[in-house]
Enzyme design. Structure first.
Site, PDB file in Angstrom:
ATOM      1  N   TYR A 139      42.769  38.296  39.619  1.00 13.81           N
ATOM      2  CA  TYR A 139      43.959  39.142  39.582  1.00 13.81           C
ATOM      3  C   TYR A 139      44.217  39.723  38.195  1.00 13.81           C
ATOM      4  CZ  TYR A 139      45.875  37.963  44.194  1.00 13.81           C
ATOM      5  OH  TYR A 139      46.097  37.837  45.540  1.00 13.81           O
ATOM      6  N   LYS A 189      34.702  26.978  44.462  1.00 11.21           N
ATOM      7  CA  LYS A 189      33.414  27.438  45.026  1.00 11.21           C
ATOM      8  C   LYS A 189      32.339  27.108  43.998  1.00 11.21           C
ATOM      9  CE  LYS A 189      30.906  29.600  48.131  1.00 11.21           C
ATOM     10  NZ  LYS A 189      30.608  29.000  49.464  1.00 11.21           N
ATOM     11  N   ASP A 223      35.283  27.605  51.380  1.00  6.78           N
ATOM     12  CA  ASP A 223      34.957  27.991  52.760  1.00  6.78           C
ATOM     13  C   ASP A 223      35.185  26.808  53.696  1.00  6.78           C
ATOM     14  OD1 ASP A 223      32.829  26.781  51.410  1.00  6.78           O
ATOM     15  OD2 ASP A 223      31.271  28.026  52.312  1.00  6.78           O
ATOM     16  N   ASP A 247      45.805  32.532  47.359  1.00  5.30           N
ATOM     17  CA  ASP A 247      46.433  33.630  48.095  1.00  5.30           C
ATOM     18  C   ASP A 247      45.955  33.604  49.539  1.00  5.30           C
ATOM     19  OD1 ASP A 247      47.844  36.081  48.529  1.00  5.30           O
ATOM     20  OD2 ASP A 247      45.920  37.134  48.412  1.00  5.30           O
ATOM     21  N   ASP A 251      48.105  32.105  53.169  1.00  2.00           N
ATOM     22  CA  ASP A 251      48.402  32.889  54.381  1.00  2.00           C
ATOM     23  C   ASP A 251      47.851  32.171  55.614  1.00  2.00           C
ATOM     24  OD1 ASP A 251      49.578  34.956  52.901  1.00  2.00           O
ATOM     25  OD2 ASP A 251      48.625  36.515  54.129  1.00  2.00           O
TER      26      ASP A 251
HETATM   27  C1  IPM Z   1      51.378  36.833  47.619  1.00  3.16           C
HETATM   28  C2  IPM Z   1      51.092  38.279  47.872  1.00  3.16           C
HETATM   29  C3  IPM Z   1      50.786  38.969  46.555  1.00  3.16           C
HETATM   30  C4  IPM Z   1      49.594  38.283  45.955  1.00  3.16           C
HETATM   31  C5  IPM Z   1      50.557  40.487  46.664  1.00  3.16           C
HETATM   32  C6  IPM Z   1      51.745  41.199  47.279  1.00  3.16           C
HETATM   33  C7  IPM Z   1      50.207  41.108  45.344  1.00  3.16           C
HETATM   34  O1  IPM Z   1      50.077  38.418  48.791  1.00  3.16           O
HETATM   35  O2  IPM Z   1      52.338  36.529  46.888  1.00  3.16           O
HETATM   36  O3  IPM Z   1      50.663  36.002  48.151  1.00  3.16           O
HETATM   37  O4  IPM Z   1      48.443  38.591  46.316  1.00  3.16           O
HETATM   38  O5  IPM Z   1      49.793  37.413  45.117  1.00  3.16           O
HETATM   39 MG    MG Z   2      49.408  36.623  49.633  1.00  8.79          MG
END
Ligand code: IPM
Ligand code: MG
Length: 356
Positions: A139, A189, A223, A247, A251
């Site tokens: 990032y 990884k 993975d 990240d 999710d």
């Molecule tokens: C998160 C989001 C952010 C990230 C995006 C919106 C830049 O997905 O906070 O997980 O990737 O960190």
């Molecule tokens: Mg995210």
């Protein structure tokens, strides 16, 4: 007592979900004799529209002068064509960096009332925390888009880590684990990436340097971790991992709780000031329709009370109120199931407020 909170509503559903959280904070303030002083600041797409940049200097100033920051969400199709640093997301990365918020804490806990919304067959007792490194890795590494000597458009991002960036996040994970079940899994990884091999080495070095009694540390390849989260999520207590892996895994893990709309997060640095936001995005498709699930934002304020404002009892009040509202059958569309009552975003906010 007065607590200064910087409030960044952001884009899409941001303003609707933040509004619900602020109502709840105000009520908590009355109960605990605390005045929450909200300072509103611009970030993301709306900041680009109004000031020409996703993170105006004034916003950074307001946040730095606050006890903590509450954020809705940023981004949307309107700004998707902008250059890298003129995108709403650049504002979010910028504020994380400016405040030195290297530790992103994402608790993944399946609330009993929502066990039916978990897509796994056997969903009992999912309770883990993802500790994501937040201001390093791909990032923030060197990046470039250019045309190479053969005329091919080429782009790269660099995933780089310094030893101190790894040891400080490892310490956060160890501290959290010592307050929980004591099991840390470091995800990397290391079979392919140099940055992961350093990650693994430093995490273990940090572990053996300090006497973390009753803690257990093991490693898992990313993975495999993605697979294990679905196969047997109960094996996880605290997961510590670098920015991009965290990240993606967070999710994935959020779905274990029934919906991305349920997951709060805290981003912390060395001081007490933190940034609190739901892990979901700005959901432009349902923005302005009063349909969004405000619970992740409401639960983020509970984390704020706990980690930044030293108000543990108030944090518990909010978490219990969310539980009660769900137990009474209150549901937004994303977690709706038969026999439950379908509520709008503001109705869900009110339902939680009534339980406080
Ligand atoms: C998160 C989001 C952010 C990230 C995006 C919106 C830049 O997905 O906070 O997980 O990737 O960190
Ligand atoms: Mg995210």
């Amino acid at each position: 007592m007065t607590k200064n909170i910087a409030v960044i509503k952001g884009d899409g559903i941001g303003p609707e979900i933040v509004e619900q959280a602020l109502k709840i904070l105000s009520k908590i303030g009355e109960r605990y004799n605390t005045h929450f002083n909200f300072s509103y600041a611009l970030m993301g797409g709306i900041a680009i529209d109004e000031t020409g940049e996703p993170l105006p200097a004034e916003t950074v100033e307001i946040c730095k002068n606050s006890d903590s920051v509450l954020l809705g969400a940023v981004g949307g199709p309107k700004w998707d064509k902008g250059e890298g640093n003129l995108r709403p997301e650049a504002g979010l990365l910028g504020i994380r960096k400016a405040l030195g918020l290297f530790a992103n804490i994402r608790p993944v806990k399946l609330i009993d009332a929502l066990s039916g919304a978990c897509p796994l067959k056997d969903s009992q007792k999912i309770d883990l925390i993802i500790v994501r490194e937040l201001i390093g890795g791909a990032y923030f590494g060197k990046r470039e888009t250019y045309i190479d000597e053969n005329g091919h458009r080429t782009a790269y991002d660099t995933m780089a880590y310094k030893d101190y960036e790894i040891s400080r996040i490892a310490k956060v994970a160890f501290r959290l684990a010592s307050l929980r079940r004591g099991k840390v899994i470091s995800v990397d990884k290391a079979n392919v990436l140099d940055s992961s091999r350093l990650w693994r080495e430093i995490v273990h070095q940090e572990f053996s340097k300090n006497e973390y009694k009753n803690l257990e540390l093991s490693d898992m390849l990313v993975d495999n971790a993605a697979m294990q989260l679905i196969r047997n999520p109960r094996q996880f207590d605290v997961v510590v991992t670098e920015n991009l892996f965290g990240d993606i895994l967070s999710d994935e893990a959020s779905m274990l709780t029934g919906s991305l709309g349920m997951l709060p997060s805290a981003s912390l640095g060395v001081g007490l000031c933190g940034l609190y936001e739901p892990i979901h995005g700005s959901a432009p498709d349902i923005a302005g329709q009063d349909k969004a699930n405000p619970l992740a934002t409401i639960l983020s304020t509970a984390m704020m009370l706990r980690f930044s404002l030293n108000m543990e009892a108030a944090a518990n009040d909010i978490e219990k109120a969310v539980d009660s509202a769900l137990n009474k059958g209150c549901r937004t569309a994303d977690i709706m199931s038969s026999g439950m009552s379908l509520l709008s975003c503001s109705e869900m906010g009110k339902a939680v407020l009534n339980e406080i």
